[in-house]
Design an enzyme around this catalytic site. Structure first.
Site, PDB file in Angstrom:
ATOM      1  N   SER A 203      -3.732   2.323   8.158  1.00  0.00           N
ATOM      2  CA  SER A 203      -2.508   1.585   7.869  1.00  0.00           C
ATOM      3  C   SER A 203      -2.644   0.125   8.335  1.00  0.00           C
ATOM      4  O   SER A 203      -3.492  -0.599   7.820  1.00  0.00           O
ATOM      5  CB  SER A 203      -1.325   2.288   8.543  1.00  0.00           C
ATOM      6  OG  SER A 203      -0.100   1.850   8.029  1.00  0.00           O
ATOM      7  N   ASP A 290       1.541   9.570  -0.095  1.00  0.00           N
ATOM      8  CA  ASP A 290       1.832   8.614   0.983  1.00  0.00           C
ATOM      9  C   ASP A 290       3.045   7.778   0.578  1.00  0.00           C
ATOM     10  O   ASP A 290       3.000   7.026  -0.380  1.00  0.00           O
ATOM     11  CB  ASP A 290       0.616   7.716   1.222  1.00  0.00           C
ATOM     12  CG  ASP A 290       0.747   6.872   2.478  1.00  0.00           C
ATOM     13  OD1 ASP A 290       1.880   6.532   2.856  1.00  0.00           O
ATOM     14  OD2 ASP A 290      -0.297   6.544   3.084  1.00  0.00           O
ATOM     15  N   HIS A 326       1.272  10.111   5.115  1.00  0.00           N
ATOM     16  CA  HIS A 326       0.667   8.878   5.626  1.00  0.00           C
ATOM     17  C   HIS A 326      -0.191   9.101   6.868  1.00  0.00           C
ATOM     18  O   HIS A 326      -1.175   8.398   7.067  1.00  0.00           O
ATOM     19  CB  HIS A 326       1.781   7.869   5.947  1.00  0.00           C
ATOM     20  CG  HIS A 326       1.291   6.528   6.388  1.00  0.00           C
ATOM     21  ND1 HIS A 326       0.556   5.681   5.572  1.00  0.00           N
ATOM     22  CD2 HIS A 326       1.416   5.874   7.581  1.00  0.00           C
ATOM     23  CE1 HIS A 326       0.266   4.573   6.221  1.00  0.00           C
ATOM     24  NE2 HIS A 326       0.768   4.661   7.445  1.00  0.00           N
TER      25      HIS A 326
END
Length: 348
Positions: A203, A290, A326
């Site tokens: 991320s 996600d 995620h």
């Protein structure tokens, strides 16, 4: 009154007189400082005062130091065969790091200290420098879960808390986080011998990873490999599509305010530009479902990288089916095989 007491009273009275004499000057100095602060505040709009700090908070979320009440100096309470240590990046910036050795070396690691762990970095087992996403710290449950999977798969893992995260000192900014990642990578390479070292970003950490990889490339020492988990193209696009901000996108001037705030803090994390300058083996992994960083960003980044790389075989993307969101690709039984297969081919 005793002589000693008279002396003490006299000394106190002299101090009071001196302070009273300097009082007008002190007031004048204080008044000038207050006036300067007022001028500084009124010279900017309310938007300029609010937006940059707000975006800084939303991007890093480093104030949320969960899980709470964790002694980061004692990783053995959370994960086996792991040692805590610190690296000084620059004056005022000291990073907290957990080094987890491969589980196959777990018995050897019992009772050992930092020097043993450091020496173990050149044992031939590949090394991952893990650069986490926003919020929390290196003891977050989903991060520990990934580290355990990688350790069981034969990897050393260095879990880094950037400046301002966990118990690391300093204040997070993009150039600072980049310097942190470069420092840890170079520190690791200096101790790994011929053992390869991979930068793994998740991320927000994908932006840190490609920034660091570009710096290393410019130095003439490309990273041995890069893995980007749930990457975005750049932080501007990611911020506009951030779930908490999407509902405000139609407000007049909202997008301009966001962009101005990001420019003000010099926050870009340009994965889409960085990958054009890289030569390191690059693996992009992304979950189909996600919601935080949609799959379309990972696909776009792969397309840019694949077009830019001279050696197309050095770039690969693997999309994981729904169910992992995620933060949970580590729960996929295919993750470890995907990573090991890619790295073994590239490092053969």
């Amino acid at each position: 009154m005793e002589p000693g007491e008279r002396d003490s009273v006299a000394a106190w009275w002299h101090m009071v007189v001196r302070n009273l004499r300097s009082f007008p000057h002190s007031c004048s100095t204080l008044g000038r400082k207050i006036a300067t602060l007022c001028d500084s505040f009124t010279s900017k709009s309310l938007k300029e005062h609010i937006c940059p700090p707000l975006m800084h908070m939303l991007i890093f979320v480093n104030f949320f130091k969960a899980p709470f009440l964790v002694d980061l100096k004692k990783p053995e309470l959370k994960i086996p065969h792991t040692v805590n240590f610190y690296i000084k990046v620059e004056p005022g910036v000291i990073l907290g790091i957990w080094h987890t050795v491969p589980s196959c070396r777990g018995e050897d690691a019992k009772g050992k200290g930092r020097s043993w762990y450091e020496a173990a970095l050149c044992d031939g087992n590949p090394i991952i420098v893990y650069l986490h996403g926003s919020a929390q710290h290196r003891a977050a449950s989903h991060r520990l879960e990934l580290v355990k999977v990688l350790s069981n798969g034969g990897f050393h893992v260095l879990s880094v808390d950037y400046r301002g995260f966990g118990d690391s000192t300093g204040t997070p900014m993009e150039d600072g986080l980049t310097a942190d990642a470069v420092c840890v990578y170079e520190w690791t390479k200096a101790r790994s011998g011929t053992t390869p070292v991979c930068l793994w970003g998740h991320s927000l950490g994908t932006g840190v990873a490609t920034n660091a990889a570009k710096v290393l490339e410019e130095k003439g020492f490309p990273a041995d490999a890069i893995i980007l988990e749930a990457p975005f193209t750049n932080i501007w696009v990611a911020s506009i599509n951030y779930p908490l901000l999407k509902i405000y996108r139609k407000l007049p001037g909202f997008l301009r305010s966001i962009m101005d705030a990001l420019r003000k803090d010099k926050l870009v994390f340009p994965n889409d530009e960085n990958v054009k300058f890289l030569s390191s083996p690059l693996l992009i992994i992304h979950g189909e479902d996600d919601k935080t960083v949609p799959l379309e960003f990972g696909k776009k980044l792969y397309e840019i990288a694949h077009n830019a790389y001279r050696n197309k075989e050095r770039v690969k993307m693997v999309i994981f089916p729904p169910g992992f969101g995620h933060n949970s690709l580590c729960k996929s039984s295919a993750l470890l095989h995907t990573v090991r297969d890619f790295l073994s081919q590239q490092w053969a």
